[in-house]
Design an enzyme around this catalytic site. Structure first.
Site, PDB file in Angstrom:
ATOM      1  CG  ASP A 264      -1.948   1.015   1.290  1.00  0.00           C
ATOM      2  OD1 ASP A 264      -2.812   0.962   0.392  1.00  0.00           O
ATOM      3  OD2 ASP A 264      -1.949   1.888   2.185  1.00  0.00           O
TER       4      ASP A 264
ATOM      5  CD  GLU B 279      16.449 -14.121   3.503  1.00  0.00           C
ATOM      6  OE1 GLU B 279      16.055 -14.891   4.409  1.00  0.00           O
ATOM      7  OE2 GLU B 279      16.886 -12.974   3.733  1.00  0.00           O
TER       8      GLU B 279
HETATM    9  C1  GLC Z   1      -4.466   2.863  -0.740  1.00  0.00           C
HETATM   10  C2  GLC Z   1      -5.635   1.921  -0.632  1.00  0.00           C
HETATM   11  C3  GLC Z   1      -6.820   2.705  -0.142  1.00  0.00           C
HETATM   12  C4  GLC Z   1      -6.499   3.286   1.209  1.00  0.00           C
HETATM   13  C5  GLC Z   1      -5.215   4.100   1.159  1.00  0.00           C
HETATM   14  C6  GLC Z   1      -4.692   4.415   2.532  1.00  0.00           C
HETATM   15  O1  GLC Z   1      -4.672   3.845  -1.692  1.00  0.00           O
HETATM   16  O2  GLC Z   1      -5.870   1.299  -1.867  1.00  0.00           O
HETATM   17  O3  GLC Z   1      -7.969   1.916  -0.079  1.00  0.00           O
HETATM   18  O4  GLC Z   1      -7.555   4.107   1.620  1.00  0.00           O
HETATM   19  O5  GLC Z   1      -4.188   3.411   0.510  1.00  0.00           O
HETATM   20  O6  GLC Z   1      -4.155   3.277   3.124  1.00  0.00           O
END
Ligand code: GLC
Ligand code: CA
Length: 543
Positions: free
Chosen positions: A217, A268
């Protein structure tokens, strides 16, 4: 006019690619994105969970995907659909426990499916024990793991939250802290080595349990400008992604060292991979995140963010092939995800939007690389209307209702044509977001019996993609003529063309080869040509 890709054999050539058998799996994998809360409820509390997902794995194997990516499954504060994590090495009790996840991975493997988890390194939940310790003591080691600034009248700089409003909020004792998303998602300070060390343990914890990698993310975040200087411009949610106007918050050069470390960890564990969410406007910059010693993939969001427009689609395909080809990475194609309105709706809604979504699917599944299919897109789900009073998305609340938010692409999956659509066992609690009325019309059970359904189209396309190396593993050439986009995919002696008619009238496609698959039954083949109606696509094979 045809635009050719970079010359074969040059050091930056994308032919790195992508012959199906010798490739690592992730180079051509079809990855299915499971929105866990809304996929299948195993225990009847109205919330999707690991047991429910496990019971539906045979469906995913039947559909023909290679892997699944599960949106965050961790204990969370619930402020942003699980993206505010309280404990990175646990499962939210709403979804099950670590044993359930291990069982899921084992079942998936038996069915030939790999499991990819979501990991969120840019921010924690404000309920995470580190942030709680930091609130209690400004001089604690945990406080150094976030971005705090001393009490003052004005926030330290002009940064904005992506969810609306300022990116700084106050602690009860008057300090400022940084959150590029919701206030419940304080940003971590990756300049503190304790942060990296802890994430290494998290990665190993899950890799040791047999997962095949991570979707990362906000992978373009993590590091901020060391001096926390003002951004030169403001964020516009309509852009393809962030650019120079947000240069102080995103894409700092130091972040690439994190991905090198994570890559070394993954190396790994055989056959694991990282795919990064990198929302930068410049695709060349996005591709740098998947250089050979960094992540294996970084999402290409161009098709997700393009209108139904021939030039936009052609550029979306070509620029991704070019940018990722230059670093020797496969393109990870995205038409839908949990952050964006459903394709059917984006492309015009109703029969028109559905026809276009079907055609777009054939385009995406023909392209070389790794396509991501968001749960429900294979059913042709439209964006659901979610009443304001039951909305959950912080984007809706923080924009004061000006932005609709993302709940409409996160409602429960329809499995069968009973009133509850088979999301939960019979006689269960109400689902966490309401099932839209008429949702049974899209149910898996109905579409599986219907030779003309969107589901049947996806299933056929995935079977053909697995059988024809030109699809998914070919060398692709993009050309446009008026409103017709053609991608010619070549592998060995086989050529498959995907022809997509984005205009308003039927076009005749000459010397076509034979029709392998069409997005509509209204395609007509006669000697020497194929008549392709508006808003449809066809795969034509020559060998
Ligand atoms: C990314 C995710 C989204 C989330 C954001 C904050 O963009 O896809 O759903 O709100 O990160 O974590
Ligand atoms: Ca449940």
């Amino acid at each position: 006019m045809a635009r050719r890709l970079a010359a074969a054999g040059s050091p930056t050539d994308r032919s790195v690619a992508i012959e199906r058998s010798p490739s690592p799996w992730w180079q051509t994998a079809v990855v299915y994105q499971v929105y866990l809360r809304s996929f299948a409820d195993g225990n009847g509390d109205g919330v999707g969970d690991l047991a429910g997902l496990r019971s539906r794995l045979p469906y995913l194997a039947w559909l023909g995907v290679d892997a699944l990516w599960i949106n965050p499954h961790y204990p969370s504060g619930g402020a942003d659909g699980g993206y505010d994590i309280v404990d990175y090495r646990a499962v939210d009790p709403e979804y099950g426990d670590v044993g359930d996840l291990e069982d899921l991975v084992a079942d998936a493997r038996r069915l030939g499916l790999r499991v990819v988890l979501d990991v969120v390194p840019n921010h924690t939940s404000d309920r995470h024990r580190w942030f709680q310790a930091a609130l209690a003591d400004a001089d604690s080691p945990e406080a150094a793991r976030y971005h705090f600034a001393p009490p003052s009248d004005e926030p330290p700089n002009n940064w904005q939250s992506l969810f609306g409003g300022p990116a700084w909020s106050r602690t009860p004792d008057g300090r400022w802290y940084l959150h590029l998303f919701a206030p419940e998602q304080p940003d971590l300070n990756w300049r503190d080595p304790a942060v990296a060390a802890d994430f290494e343990q998290t990665l190993r914890f899950w890799l040791d349990r047999g997962v095949s990698g991570f979707r990362v993310d906000v992978a373009y975040g993590l590091f901020k400008d060391a001096g926390l200087r003002d951004n030169p411009g403001s964020y516009s949610p309509t852009l393809f992604g962030h650019g120079p106007e947000q240069a102080m918050t995103w894409n700092q050069p130091e972040v690439h060292d994190v991905w090198r470390q994570w890559r070394a960890i993954c190396d790994e564990y055989p056959d694991t991979m990282l795919v990064g969410e990198v929302c930068l406007a410049d695709l060349e910059q996005v591709a740098l995140y998947s250089r050979p010693d960094e992540m294996h993939q970084s999402f290409s969001f161009r098709l997700l963010k393009s209108p139904w427009d021939t030039a936009a689609f052609a550029d979306g395909v070509q620029s991704a092939l070019d940018a990722f080809g230059r670093v020797g990475a496969p393109v990870s194609w995205v038409l839908g995800n949990h952050d964006k309105d459903r394709q059917v709706t984006r492309f015009g809604g109703g029969a028109l939007g559905t026809a276009r979504a079907r055609a777009a699917a054939l385009l995406m599944l023909a392209l070389p690389g790794s396509p991501y299919v968001y749960a429900g897109d294979e059913l042709g789900l439209p964006q659901a209307t979610v009443p304001d009073e039951v909305k959950r998305d912080p984007i809706f609340f923080r924009s004061g209702g000006a932005r609709a938010g993302r709940d409409g692409c996160r409602v429960p999956m329809p499995w069968n044509d009973t009133p509850g659509v088979g999301f939960s066992p019979e006689e269960s609690a109400d689902p966490w977001l309401p099932v839209p009325s008429g949702w049974d019309r899209y149910a898996v059970s109905r579409q599986a019996r219907d030779g003309g359904s969107v589901l049947t189209l996806y299933r056929r396309a995935l079977a053909l993609r697995a059988a024809h190396p030109a699809l998914g593993s070919g060398q692709a050439t993009v050309c446009t003529q008026d409103d017709v986009l053609t991608v010619t995919c070549v592998s060995g002696a086989e050529t498959v063309r995907c022809v997509l008619n984005m205009g308003s009238g039927t076009v005749l496609v000459g010397s076509p080869g034979s029709v392998l698959l069409a997005s509509t039954t209204r395609v007509r083949q006669s000697a020497g040509s194929v008549a392709l109606p508006a808003d449809s696509a066809v795969w034509l094979v020559e060998s």
